[in-house]
Design an enzyme around this catalytic site. Structure first.
Site, PDB file in Angstrom:
ATOM      1  N   ASP A 198      40.330  36.990  39.872  1.00  0.00           N
ATOM      2  CA  ASP A 198      40.960  38.303  39.861  1.00  0.00           C
ATOM      3  C   ASP A 198      41.906  38.302  38.650  1.00  0.00           C
ATOM      4  O   ASP A 198      42.174  37.255  38.042  1.00  0.00           O
ATOM      5  CB  ASP A 198      41.709  38.591  41.165  1.00  0.00           C
ATOM      6  CG  ASP A 198      41.952  40.088  41.363  1.00  0.00           C
ATOM      7  OD1 ASP A 198      41.949  40.829  40.368  1.00  0.00           O
ATOM      8  OD2 ASP A 198      42.167  40.506  42.517  1.00  0.00           O
TER       9      ASP A 198
HETATM   10  C1  BGC Z   1      42.514  43.817  41.514  1.00  0.00           C
HETATM   11  C2  BGC Z   1      41.013  43.782  41.346  1.00  0.00           C
HETATM   12  C3  BGC Z   1      40.626  44.561  40.124  1.00  0.00           C
HETATM   13  C4  BGC Z   1      41.342  43.963  38.917  1.00  0.00           C
HETATM   14  C5  BGC Z   1      41.032  44.657  37.618  1.00  0.00           C
HETATM   15  C6  BGC Z   1      43.241  43.391  40.249  1.00  0.00           C
HETATM   16  O1  BGC Z   1      44.595  43.678  40.346  1.00  0.00           O
HETATM   17  O2  BGC Z   1      42.902  42.996  42.588  1.00  0.00           O
HETATM   18  O3  BGC Z   1      40.376  44.273  42.496  1.00  0.00           O
HETATM   19  O4  BGC Z   1      39.241  44.565  39.968  1.00  0.00           O
HETATM   20  O5  BGC Z   1      42.730  44.061  39.135  1.00  0.00           O
HETATM   21  O6  BGC Z   1      41.643  45.899  37.561  1.00  0.00           O
END
Ligand code: BGC
Length: 707
Positions: free
Chosen positions: A259
């Site tokens: 993530d």
């Molecule tokens: C989130 C993800 C997301 C990523 C990119 C993170 O903060 O948990 O689900 O895909 O950001 O925006």
């Protein structure tokens, strides 16, 4: 360190992490090997970390393009600046916006999940994206989790049945999904520091099945490691999750990425099976864990070269699978076609759950009504642009008030009162009450918004915010024909309104077609056929994690003491009456379910049960019913939930029409995970199959014997 090294080579020689072990695709694997063979160490590592917010550096010399990733699960997110979180200001990135995850699951219609996958894939391709970050399939464990609206359900079978067609359809458009968030990201509170503990049984029975189906049945090309820790180790460097389960047990051959900003180490993560570091830190990308530090770790012998090659091969494999590399015409994609918008409408229309309809107030007979009072902030609020990473720049978003005016305006007089603001305001309540008094019907659009249903924080409680309970009570006093439409993506308390407002329709966040769908549901043009994908508790204290006091954890550790008793498994086993049960939802017509039988009365452990039943529409209008098959194991060596969902089927019928439905359940799927034997165990004996239309409304039961 040395031990990890040895373990790695043992696994390699055992074929466990051998990326080249793909049967039937030998030539692709040879090409991947050849490409890897041409790369310098620096080039290899350039494919293993981002070079901006959503891109991964390519290798021009070898014809490997930059890899383009994008959020998200219910639409393709607008273009973000390369090096900060601002929007890039493109004019061609307005997208189709679907209702988010819980709404999708509430349709209980896998065909709609498939349809959504096709649309998302086409729009991602049109934007030249290679990976679309979603679906989010974490279990809804607490009603408070801020991201519940993005997730699907509290039930692993419902999650699996919706996620698999979504993934297959999306990837058929030459775009990779990224199934998230692996694993146990069940709360946003302390999400980047919490350490999650649960039994192996809870892991296997509740938290893993969705991911297992996504990878093994859906064929997901990429998986996103969550922010949190699992049993002491960050999910991005968790050997048990990354190597043992994902790679070895599920046979995952794709890319495990972090993530955004969830990497914590170089060597440990590299050995634990992480492939790609994504992030939010805009300092020198070359100094990220999987950049120069990885080069140095290899040079110092801390990470073996084959481990890096495996990661590069995983990235290249996904590139070949989605035709970023190799021959074959790649899908070109398209945006915002009428079919895409129709799919968004269908998804919103089928998601709505009719919770209550006393005196059959709904559907509204527009020919018998002269004045409608529309009340509530959610009648005019647009939601597609909220929720953080899943926010969408929708091409348009029809609000309920706009749609009602447009569709009913020539037949009924529509007034509007805001009713509530971000605080209790008696002036607004008075206005609403006056409007309600002068109307034949009052429709209150309330619920939540993305200040509550959002990434990165949880709700404080389950209350309807901004004094809405008082508003609804006052409006219902002023006008007995009060309909409440709840716009929300996660559970809220309805106890204060269920005995005041005759009709309650849960409409979720409806995406860009929200208003059109809700107008057609209220007028009866569409018959509600959605069912709750989670239990709606009377109060937060009923819900397992909260009843046991293990949310949000103590000292940044949370132990899932409710174990396998998540959602209805808890409520039904403990005989707690929720406000509305899992799987529940009414219709404007009636259905009769009968003649439930199984093909045999006793089965071997490798056999499949074929269960049949008839569903008849005994009412006056066309409609859809979701028939749910639950199983119980009344005599077992361990505690089993009162019942567990094993199959379901959504059936649409004309008035008077009957359909015979067959569903199949593998006997193996009646098993529990036996912690003592570290294996699934379908104990011999009697099982009860229960057919109903919610976990609390069972029509017929059949006993079977497992030998
Ligand atoms: C989130 C993800 C997301 C990523 C990119 C993170 O903060 O948990 O689900 O895909 O950001 O925006």
């Amino acid at each position: 360190m040395k031990n990890q090294f040895i373990l790695f080579f043992l696994l390699m020689t055992a074929g466990v992490v051998n990326a080249q072990n793909v049967t039937g695709v030998d030539s692709r694997e040879e090409r991947i090997r050849a490409l890897v063979g041409k790369m310098t160490l620096q080039e290899k590592v350039s494919l293993l970390h981002a070079n901006s917010k959503f891109y991964v550096g390519g290798i021009k010399r070898l014809g490997i393009p930059e890899w383009a990733l994008s959020d998200g699960p219910h639409g393709v997110r607008a273009e973000i600046d390369r090096d900060d979180w601002g929007y890039a200001g493109w004019t061609n990135d307005s997208a189709t916006c679907f209702p988010p995850g819980t709404a999708l699951a509430a349709t209980w219609n896998p065909r709609l999940a498939y349809e959504r996958g096709l649309v998302l894939g086409e729009e991602a391709r049109c934007r030249n994206k290679d990976v679309l970050l979603g679906p989010g399939i974490n279990i809804i464990r607490s009603p408070l989790c801020g991201r519940n609206f993005e997730y699907l359900s509290e039930d692993p079978l419902l999650i699996s049945k919706m996620a698999v067609p979504y993934i297959r359809a999306l990837q058929s458009k030459d775009v990779a999904v990224s199934v998230k968030h692996w694993l146990a990201n069940n709360q946003e509170e302390h999400r980047d520091s919490i350490d999650v503990y649960m039994s192996e049984r809870a892991l296997r029975e509740i938290y893993l099945p969705g991911f297992k189906a996504a990878v093994m049945e859906g064929g997901a090309y990429t998986v996103m490691a969550a922010y949190n820790r699992y049993r002491g180790d960050w999910c991005s460097e968790n050997d048990w999750l990354g190597r043992q389960i994902l790679r070895k047990e599920f046979g995952f051959k794709g890319v495990l990425m972090t993530d955004w900003g969830a990497a914590h180490s170089t060597v440990k993560a590299a050995l634990a099976g992480l492939d790609l570091e994504m992030g939010t830190d805009i300092k020198d990308y070359n100094e990220w864990y999987f950049a120069n530090p990885l080069v140095r770790a290899v040079e110092e012998g801390k990470v073996p070269v084959p481990a890096v090659d495996e990661k590069v091969a995983n990235v290249l494999r996904v590139m070949f699978q989605t035709k970023v590399l190799g021959e074959g015409q790649r899908v070109k994609g398209k945006m915002n076609t009428p079919e895409h918008q129709r799919a968004a409408y269908n998804s919103a229309a089928e998601a709505a759950v009719l919770l209550q309809n006393n005196g059959n107030l709904l559907p509204l007979h527009l020919d018998k009504i002269r004045r409608v009072a529309v009340i509530g902030d959610n009648a005019t609020r647009r939601h597609c642009g909220g929720g953080l990473s899943s926010e969408i720049k929708a091409l348009y978003e029809i609000t309920p008030l706009e749609a009602l005016r447009q569709k009913w305006g020539d037949r009924v007089k529509i007034s509007y009162a805001q009713g509530y603001e971000k605080r209790l305001d008696w002036k607004l309540i008075d206005e609403a009450v006056n409007a309600a008094k002068q109307a034949d019907v009052a429709i209150v659009f309330g619920g939540l918004n993305h200040d509550f249903d959002t990434e990165s924080s949880d709700k404080r409680d389950m209350a309807l915010p901004y004094g809405q309970q008082v508003l609804i009570q006052e409006v219902a006093k002023a006008n007995p024909n009060t309909v409440v439409v709840i716009v929300a993506g996660s559970p809220v308390e309805l106890a204060g309104i269920v005995d005041r407002a005759p009709s309650i329709l849960w409409a979720w966040y409806g995406g860009m077609e929200a208003g059109n769908a809700v107008a057609d549901l209220l007028s009866g043009k569409v018959n509600p056929s959605g069912k709750l994908p989670f239990t709606l508790p009377v109060s937060l204290a009923q819900s397992p994690a909260h009843a046991l006091g293990n949310y949000p954890g103590r000292g940044l550790k949370v132990n899932y003491e409710e174990d396998i008793l998540v959602g209805y498994r808890w409520f039904d086993t403990k005989k707690i009456q929720p406000q509305f049960p899992f799987g529940y939802g009414l219709s404007y017509t009636r259905f009769a379910v009968s003649r439930f039988s199984t093909d045999k009365s006793s089965y071997g452990k490798d056999e499949t049960i074929r269960a049949r039943f008839d569903v008849k529409n005994t009412g006056e209008v066309y409609g859809g019913e979701v028939v749910q098959l639950y199983a119980s194991d009344p005599v077992c060596s361990v505690l089993r939930p009162e019942k567990e969902l094993k199959a379901f089927e959504k059936v649409f019928l004309q008035p008077g029409e009957t359909k015979t439905v067959e569903v199949r359940v593998k006997v193996a799927d009646l098993a529990f995970y036996d912690d003592s034997r570290k294996a699934w165990n379908a104990e011999a004996g009697e099982y009860i199959l229960q057919l109903g239309n919610s976990s609390r409304t069972i029509f017929q039961k059949v006993k079977i014997l497992v030998k």
